[in-house]
Write a protein that holds these residues in place. Structure first.
Motif, PDB file in Angstrom:
ATOM      1  N   GLU A 260       0.944  -1.173   0.060  1.00  0.00           N
ATOM      2  CA  GLU A 260       0.167   0.003   0.005  1.00  0.00           C
ATOM      3  C   GLU A 260       0.755   1.210   0.160  1.00  0.00           C
ATOM      4  N   ARG A 261       0.511   2.182  -0.926  1.00  0.00           N
ATOM      5  CA  ARG A 261       1.126   3.586  -1.145  1.00  0.00           C
ATOM      6  C   ARG A 261       2.482   3.467  -1.802  1.00  0.00           C
ATOM      7  N   ALA A 262       3.322   2.213  -1.683  1.00  0.00           N
ATOM      8  CA  ALA A 262       4.568   2.181  -2.169  1.00  0.00           C
ATOM      9  C   ALA A 262       4.625   2.619  -3.841  1.00  0.00           C
ATOM     10  N   ALA A 263       3.716   1.858  -4.386  1.00  0.00           N
ATOM     11  CA  ALA A 263       3.762   1.869  -5.660  1.00  0.00           C
ATOM     12  C   ALA A 263       3.427   3.541  -6.270  1.00  0.00           C
ATOM     13  N   ALA A 264       2.688   3.944  -5.675  1.00  0.00           N
ATOM     14  CA  ALA A 264       2.343   5.357  -6.078  1.00  0.00           C
ATOM     15  C   ALA A 264       3.474   6.305  -5.693  1.00  0.00           C
ATOM     16  N   LEU A 265       4.262   6.027  -4.757  1.00  0.00           N
ATOM     17  CA  LEU A 265       5.334   7.151  -4.400  1.00  0.00           C
ATOM     18  C   LEU A 265       6.536   6.598  -5.388  1.00  0.00           C
ATOM     19  N   ARG A 266       6.894   5.276  -5.717  1.00  0.00           N
ATOM     20  CA  ARG A 266       7.905   4.992  -6.484  1.00  0.00           C
ATOM     21  C   ARG A 266       7.772   5.628  -7.910  1.00  0.00           C
ATOM     22  N   ALA A 267       6.554   6.108  -8.403  1.00  0.00           N
ATOM     23  CA  ALA A 267       6.586   6.641  -9.548  1.00  0.00           C
ATOM     24  C   ALA A 267       7.020   7.907  -9.735  1.00  0.00           C
ATOM     25  N   ARG A 268       7.193   8.566  -8.389  1.00  0.00           N
ATOM     26  CA  ARG A 268       8.046  10.088  -8.302  1.00  0.00           C
ATOM     27  C   ARG A 268       9.564   9.824  -8.628  1.00  0.00           C
ATOM     28  N   LEU A 269      10.094   8.480  -8.504  1.00  0.00           N
ATOM     29  CA  LEU A 269      11.524   8.250  -8.787  1.00  0.00           C
ATOM     30  C   LEU A 269      11.556   7.483  -9.679  1.00  0.00           C
ATOM     31  N   ASN A 270      10.798   7.156 -10.669  1.00  0.00           N
ATOM     32  CA  ASN A 270      10.752   6.359 -11.768  1.00  0.00           C
ATOM     33  C   ASN A 270      12.061   6.791 -12.850  1.00  0.00           C
ATOM     34  N   TRP A 271      13.030   6.056 -12.296  1.00  0.00           N
ATOM     35  CA  TRP A 271      14.417   6.260 -13.009  1.00  0.00           C
ATOM     36  C   TRP A 271      14.405   6.176 -14.794  1.00  0.00           C
ATOM     37  N   THR A 272      13.462   5.281 -15.018  1.00  0.00           N
ATOM     38  CA  THR A 272      13.637   5.023 -16.630  1.00  0.00           C
ATOM     39  C   THR A 272      13.241   6.569 -17.358  1.00  0.00           C
ATOM     40  N   SER A 273      12.486   7.501 -16.701  1.00  0.00           N
ATOM     41  CA  SER A 273      12.273   8.581 -17.364  1.00  0.00           C
ATOM     42  C   SER A 273      13.050   9.801 -16.936  1.00  0.00           C
ATOM     43  N   LEU A 274      13.543   9.711 -15.425  1.00  0.00           N
ATOM     44  CA  LEU A 274      14.370  10.576 -14.828  1.00  0.00           C
ATOM     45  C   LEU A 274      15.939  10.605 -15.206  1.00  0.00           C
ATOM     46  N   LEU A 275      16.344   9.408 -15.569  1.00  0.00           N
ATOM     47  CA  LEU A 275      17.678   9.426 -15.668  1.00  0.00           C
ATOM     48  C   LEU A 275      17.854   9.530 -17.127  1.00  0.00           C
ATOM     49  N   PRO A 276      19.056  10.163 -17.746  1.00  0.00           N
ATOM     50  CA  PRO A 276      19.357  10.042 -19.221  1.00  0.00           C
ATOM     51  C   PRO A 276      19.853   8.681 -19.572  1.00  0.00           C
ATOM     52  N   PRO A 277      19.893   8.332 -21.012  1.00  0.00           N
ATOM     53  CA  PRO A 277      20.224   6.915 -21.421  1.00  0.00           C
ATOM     54  C   PRO A 277      21.726   6.683 -21.113  1.00  0.00           C
ATOM     55  N   ILE A 279      23.194   7.410 -18.374  1.00  0.00           N
ATOM     56  CA  ILE A 279      23.296   6.961 -16.928  1.00  0.00           C
ATOM     57  C   ILE A 279      22.313   5.652 -16.918  1.00  0.00           C
ATOM     58  N   ARG A 280      21.296   5.399 -17.311  1.00  0.00           N
ATOM     59  CA  ARG A 280      20.455   4.210 -17.480  1.00  0.00           C
ATOM     60  C   ARG A 280      21.226   2.950 -18.202  1.00  0.00           C
ATOM     61  N   LYS A 281      21.957   2.997 -19.157  1.00  0.00           N
ATOM     62  CA  LYS A 281      22.496   2.154 -19.840  1.00  0.00           C
ATOM     63  C   LYS A 281      21.601   1.087 -20.096  1.00  0.00           C
ATOM     64  N   ASN A 282      21.837  -0.319 -19.848  1.00  0.00           N
ATOM     65  CA  ASN A 282      21.155  -1.485 -20.054  1.00  0.00           C
ATOM     66  C   ASN A 282      20.309  -1.876 -18.742  1.00  0.00           C
ATOM     67  N   TYR A 283      20.490  -1.403 -17.599  1.00  0.00           N
ATOM     68  CA  TYR A 283      20.046  -1.509 -16.524  1.00  0.00           C
ATOM     69  C   TYR A 283      18.338  -1.635 -16.731  1.00  0.00           C
ATOM     70  N   LYS A 284      17.920  -2.788 -15.788  1.00  0.00           N
ATOM     71  CA  LYS A 284      16.656  -2.791 -15.887  1.00  0.00           C
ATOM     72  C   LYS A 284      15.943  -2.692 -14.266  1.00  0.00           C
ATOM     73  N   PRO A 285      14.907  -1.977 -14.330  1.00  0.00           N
ATOM     74  CA  PRO A 285      14.343  -1.829 -12.910  1.00  0.00           C
ATOM     75  C   PRO A 285      13.834  -3.018 -12.197  1.00  0.00           C
ATOM     76  N   VAL A 286      13.960  -2.993 -10.966  1.00  0.00           N
ATOM     77  CA  VAL A 286      13.663  -4.128 -10.033  1.00  0.00           C
ATOM     78  C   VAL A 286      12.311  -3.696  -9.348  1.00  0.00           C
ATOM     79  N   ILE A 287      11.297  -4.270 -10.027  1.00  0.00           N
ATOM     80  CA  ILE A 287       9.868  -4.158  -9.467  1.00  0.00           C
ATOM     81  C   ILE A 287       9.169  -5.343  -8.910  1.00  0.00           C
ATOM     82  N   GLN A 288       8.887  -5.892  -7.791  1.00  0.00           N
ATOM     83  CA  GLN A 288       8.426  -7.125  -7.232  1.00  0.00           C
ATOM     84  C   GLN A 288       6.992  -6.824  -7.366  1.00  0.00           C
ATOM     85  N   THR A 289       6.257  -8.076  -7.755  1.00  0.00           N
ATOM     86  CA  THR A 289       4.797  -7.934  -7.941  1.00  0.00           C
ATOM     87  C   THR A 289       4.317  -8.275  -6.430  1.00  0.00           C
TER      88      THR A 289
END
Length: 391
Positions: A260-277, A279-289
């Motif tokens: 609860e609440r965590a997913a909504a707050l994580r949207a504020r640090l969505n590094w796939t959009s906040l970081l330039p390519p 920096i992102r390189k080929n790293y993948k987000p780790v988001i547990q279901t």
């Protein structure tokens, strides 16, 4: 926003092997003391750090150094000299790093940094000796820095130190950068303090506890000075949490989609959009279901913007002052700073992002023998130059 990039062939210049080995010895010694039941390991470790590095306050030809307290909070004040054409001095409130648990305004690393700032900026530097874990935990450290800063900003106190009330900045490194960012945000809520700070300058700040798998956390998972598991333990200690949660937090179970609440707050640090390519390189987000809701139930502070300034509301960010953020490539916290710079910029704040490709966590205080790393000297010079041009 700009990147200060220094490319070096081969190995990273100033690889911190000597310093990391010494810290490793300190850590083993403190753990031994703890296992024998003699003291908490953080108290033991900090005793070693402060004992080896403590520097008594003394006057230098150009800087007057005084230990005092501001509203019950210990501070070390460094007073520079005004320039011939100035009657009032500018000032920086400085907050040291150390995982909210270690170091001191009185050890040589920070004493030398603040002395240099006072001398080169002709400024008054107030270095706050806030209380540490395990004596106190979140949010007491924030209360300390707010209380000391509010006291300093009183007209009669500024007058005593000959400080221009329109030229005061707040700054800090690592956990001190976290506290400086939190202080800046808290000041936006207080009408009498809003717009009291001209600048904020954050040095490789720790800004969030929701995602321990940003590209920089993945890239620098075992990098000396601050490996990922050590940073996670600092967070747990700060919140007086349970070490049993550390491994689950490392894989982001505390912010899984079903928490609860965590997913909504994580949207504020969505590094796939906040970081330039780059920096992102080929790293993948780790988001547990599916995660472990017990973690945030027992440690709700993990989802608090007061502890994680990166997830603050945009309405708060847009009221923050002109900002400098220094980041280092070889640092798990690199992306915290870069994402915060992006969020601030999107909120309309004037931001300077100063990134060092050969930098490592903590490097700015390593400028004296035997840890006089070239990148430490360059980061310090760049930081002080920005303050000189903007404060």
């Amino acid at each position: 926003m700009y990147f200060h990039v220094v490319f070096l062939p081969g190995a990273v210049q100033g690889q911190p092997s000597l310093q990391s080995k010494f810290r490793g010895l300190q850590g083993h010694t403190s753990n031994l003391i703890h296992s024998l039941g003699l003291s908490h390991h953080l108290i033991a470790l900090n005793f070693i750090i402060v004992s080896f590095g403590k520097k008594s306050a003394s006057s230098s030809p150009k800087v007057k150094v005084t230990d005092t307290d501001f509203d019950g909070v210990e501070v070390r004040v460094f007073e520079g000299s005004p320039k011939p054409n100035e009657q009032l001095l500018r000032s920086v409130v400085y907050i040291h790093g150390g995982g909210w648990a270690l170091a001191s305004a009185k050890i040589s690393y920070y004493d030398e940094l603040c002395t240099s700032m006072a001398e080169e900026l002709n400024a008054v530097i107030v270095s706050i000796e806030y209380r540490l874990v395990p004596q106190v935990h979140f949010p007491e450290q924030i209360y300390d820095v707010i209380r000391a800063t509010r006291y300093f900003l009183q007209p009669e106190v500024l007058e005593k130190y000959k400080v221009d009330p329109a030229r005061v900045a707040v700054s800090g490194d690592s956990a001190g950068g976290n506290l400086a960012a939190a202080l800046g945000q808290q000041f936006t809520y207080i009408a009498s303090l809003k717009n009291k700070l001209k600048l904020q300058a954050l040095i490789y700040p720790v800004l969030q506890a929701l995602d321990f798998n940003t590209p920089s956390y993945q890239q620098n998972v075992n990098t000396p000075i601050l490996p990922r598991h050590v940073m996670v333990k600092y967070w747990v200690d700060y919140f007086k949490g349970n070490y049993d949660f550390v491994q689950a937090m490392i894989v982001n179970n505390h912010t899984a989609l079903d928490v609860e609440r965590a997913a909504a707050l994580r949207a504020r640090l969505n590094w796939t959009s906040l970081l330039p390519p780059s920096i992102r390189k080929n790293y993948k987000p780790v988001i547990q279901t599916t995660g472990d809701a017990r973690i945030t139930q027992e440690i709700p502070q993990l989802l608090d913007a007061t502890s994680s300034p990166l997830i603050a509301d945009e309405e708060v960010l847009q009221d923050l002052p002109k900002t400098y953020i220094l980041t280092c490539e070889h640092d798990v916290l690199r992306d915290d700073g870069i994402m915060y710079a992006k969020r601030l910029e999107s909120a309309g704040v004037n931001v300077t992002l100063d990134h060092f490709e050969d930098g490592f966590h903590g490097c700015m205080i390593f400028t004296s023998w035997p840890t006089n790393f070239s990148v430490g000297i360059r980061t310090r010079n760049s930081y002080i130059k920005w303050l000189d041009q903007n404060l």
